[in-house]
Design an enzyme around this catalytic site. Structure first.
Site, mmCIF file in Angstrom:
data_model
loop_
_atom_site.group_PDB
_atom_site.id
_atom_site.type_symbol
_atom_site.label_atom_id
_atom_site.label_comp_id
_atom_site.label_asym_id
_atom_site.label_seq_id
_atom_site.Cartn_x
_atom_site.Cartn_y
_atom_site.Cartn_z
ATOM 1 N N GLU A 118 38.887 99.328 -51.171
ATOM 2 C CA GLU A 118 38.337 97.964 -51.210
ATOM 3 C C GLU A 118 37.558 97.594 -52.468
ATOM 4 O O GLU A 118 36.532 96.914 -52.390
ATOM 5 C CB GLU A 118 37.452 97.722 -49.979
ATOM 6 C CG GLU A 118 38.219 97.766 -48.676
ATOM 7 C CD GLU A 118 37.479 97.171 -47.491
ATOM 8 O OE1 GLU A 118 36.307 96.816 -47.635
ATOM 9 O OE2 GLU A 118 38.092 97.063 -46.419
ATOM 10 N N GLU A 136 43.181 100.249 -42.240
ATOM 11 C CA GLU A 136 42.049 99.993 -41.352
ATOM 12 C C GLU A 136 42.338 98.733 -40.564
ATOM 13 O O GLU A 136 42.853 97.759 -41.106
ATOM 14 C CB GLU A 136 40.737 99.782 -42.124
ATOM 15 C CG GLU A 136 40.192 101.014 -42.783
ATOM 16 C CD GLU A 136 38.853 100.774 -43.487
ATOM 17 O OE1 GLU A 136 38.098 99.874 -43.054
ATOM 18 O OE2 GLU A 136 38.581 101.482 -44.466
HETATM 19 C C1 BG6 Z 1 35.864 98.228 -44.249
HETATM 20 C C2 BG6 Z 1 35.347 99.504 -44.847
HETATM 21 O O1 BG6 Z 1 35.573 97.184 -45.105
HETATM 22 O O2 BG6 Z 1 35.308 97.796 -43.049
HETATM 23 C C3 BG6 Z 1 34.812 100.500 -43.840
HETATM 24 O O3 BG6 Z 1 36.344 100.113 -45.616
HETATM 25 C C4 BG6 Z 1 34.004 99.766 -42.797
HETATM 26 O O4 BG6 Z 1 34.056 101.455 -44.523
HETATM 27 C C5 BG6 Z 1 34.912 98.763 -42.097
HETATM 28 O O5 BG6 Z 1 33.367 100.589 -41.882
HETATM 29 C C6 BG6 Z 1 34.280 98.039 -40.940
HETATM 30 O O6 BG6 Z 1 33.072 97.470 -41.317
HETATM 31 P P1 BG6 Z 1 31.766 97.743 -40.481
HETATM 32 O O7 BG6 Z 1 30.683 97.113 -41.197
HETATM 33 O O8 BG6 Z 1 32.007 97.142 -39.154
HETATM 34 O O9 BG6 Z 1 31.614 99.218 -40.416
#
Ligand code: BG6
Length: 477
Positions: free
Chosen positions: A176, A375
């Site tokens: 990212e 993700e």
């Molecule tokens: C992504 C990141 O942007 O979002 C992760 O790569 C992150 O590291 C994920 O955990 C979800 O975001 P959050 O703030 O809910 O953990």
């Protein structure tokens, strides 16, 4: 009819600083996220640069994956995971970033983790930068503003590729990095988690600094891609981008144009990594802002030679682009407006399964490269029953809907998507808020925001749902 391939990579994604803990063990040095306090939806995390007494730093213990990885990988194995994306904490390998020799204990740890994954036939996907920058590279070198950091990064990459060659096929150079862009009013949060520098503290021309940081990271990405290919010609090298598709608020052409530009901003680094050159439109944009990023002939060659093999995408939500005269009652994470047609999570993230199909199509048609969803998932409050059960039907519903759209993208739209890695298959620390109670996992971890909890692991209902989904290769979606 096109189907999900038999070897479709079902699995999950985790990041070192969000779950390993052991922040001072076996020679690990301090990294930027070790200085991020816990926060909440209403209280943002603070980035303190030193640890202060009485404050809670969730990365210090994480969920203690460092000591419990065997137990956790066994559970992933039980679910039938075909793949797990992990990140390597740079500060375990080169504690100060500029050390002459690597820290063998850090290398051993990741070799052990990879061996354990292979024992369960889980394909490791290795991210080489997921917000884990040794703090010394910030305090002594000014982070990615300084090109020397590129060389330190490449040295770290070389060390890890040599250490894991033959066992690891898929590499990710950065996670990212697209959240840094001089066109937007950047936030402290994303500037910090990517570079260890707070936006509000950048001195001088902030836009120029962000442009240089973004450029240097992109250059590091293509140089690393070439290097990994040289070290292991059988490797597949990708980069992961976090994309929030932007919708126009209505069909007024000016709003459509604004939404296009808003979304397009996130793609200049993908263009640079796939098209063999740093995009000319971006250089012209910089010139208009009087920014000279100092691109050399050597850099140009690096862009020509460091093209990606595949694209990784993190997808959580869509947003509606801000518009003139619009009322904003609640801003979304990236500064957009909430979409009245979709629901949102308790953290205000717009839940939009069709957005995933849209993003897959958009990206595939633009680059024609294989894509892996690296993700996706739902951060939610979970309640534990008296018998230890967690009935997370809301999570199952979220995943079921998103995966159905992914399937349509593959089967109907013919997108070449070779895997789906759910974010946070085991509860871990949230990156944006530092909370534990924002839970994503199939596996519940008994750890709370005040640091209490015995860290015991237990499967939620979604654990069995995902296991069945993998067994049937998504047929029952
Ligand atoms: C992504 C990141 O942007 O979002 C992760 O790569 C992150 O590291 C994920 O955990 C979800 O975001 P959050 O703030 O809910 O953990």
């Amino acid at each position: 009819m096109t189907k999900l391939t038999k070897d479709f990579l079902w699995g999950g994604s985790i990041a070192a600083h969000q779950l390993e803990g052991a922040w001072q063990e076996d020679g690990k040095g301090p990294a930027i996220m070790d200085f991020a306090t816990s926060g909440s939806v209403t209280t943002p995390r603070e980035y303190t640069k030193t640890t202060e007494a009485g404050r809670h730093y969730p990365s210090h213990e994480g969920i203690d994956f460092y000591h419990r990885y065997k137990e956790d990988i066994k559970l992933f194995g039980e679910m039938g995971f075909k793949s797990l994306r992990i990140s390597i904490d740079w500060s375990r390998i080169y504690p100060n970033g500029d050390d002459v020799e690597p820290n063998q204990a850090g290398i051993d740890f990741y070799q052990n983790v990879v061996n354990e994954l292979l024992r369960y036939n889980i394909e490791p996907i290795i991210t080489l930068y997921h917000f884990e920058l040794p703090i010394n590279l910030v305090t002594k070198y000014d982070s990615w503003k300084n090109c020397q950091v590129i060389d330190f990064y490449l040295k770290f990459v070389e060390t890890m590729v040599n250490a894991l060659k033959g066992k690891v096929k898929y590499w990710v150079t950065f996670n990212e990095m697209n959240h840094i862009d001089p066109q937007t009013e950047a936030s402290d949060m994303f500037t910090y988690i990517l570079s260890g520098l707070k936006y509000s503290e950048l001195e001088g021309n902030k836009k120029e600094i962000l442009a240089v940081i973004g450029y240097n990271m992109t250059l590091a990405g293509v140089r690393a891609t070439k290097l990994i290919h040289q070290l292991d010609p059988t490797s597949h090298v990708g980069c992961v981008f976090g994309i929030t598709p932007k919708y126009p608020v209505n069909c007024d052409p000016i709003n459509v144009m604004n939404a296009f530009k808003d979304m397009d901003r996130d793609f200049y680094q993908i263009d640079a990594m796939c098209n063999g050159e740093f995009p000319k439109y971006k250089l012209r944009e910089y010139a208009d802002m009087d920014i000279d990023i100092g691109m050399t002939e050597e850099d140009k060659q690096a862009f020509a030679e460091g093209k990606l093999d595949y694209i990784g995408m993190n997808y959580y939500m869509t947003e509606v682009t801000r518009y003139e005269g619009g009322e904003i009652d609640e801003e979304s994470l990236f500064g957009g407006v909430q979409n009245p047609y979709i629901e949102k999570s308790k953290w205000g993230w717009g839940i939009d399964p069709i957005g995933l199909r849209y993003l897959l199509n958009y990206t595939y048609r633009r680059y024609g490269l294989p894509i892996i969803i690296c993700e996706n998932g739902l951060g939610a409050y979970d309640e534990v029953g008296a018998d230890g059960s967690v009935h997370d039907d809301y999570r199952i519903d979220y995943l079921q809907k998103h995966l159905s759209e992914l399937k349509r993208a593959v089967e109907e739209d013919k997108v070449d998507c070779f895997g789906y890695l759910m974010w946070g298959p085991i509860d871990l620390v949230s990156a944006t808020t530092g909370e534990m109670r924002k839970r994503y996992g199939f596996i519940y971890v008994n750890k709370h925001d005040d640091g209490t909890g015995d860290l015991a692991r237990s499967p939620k209902d979604s654990f069995y749902w995902y296991k069945n989904l993998i067994e049937t290769n998504g047929e029952e979606l």
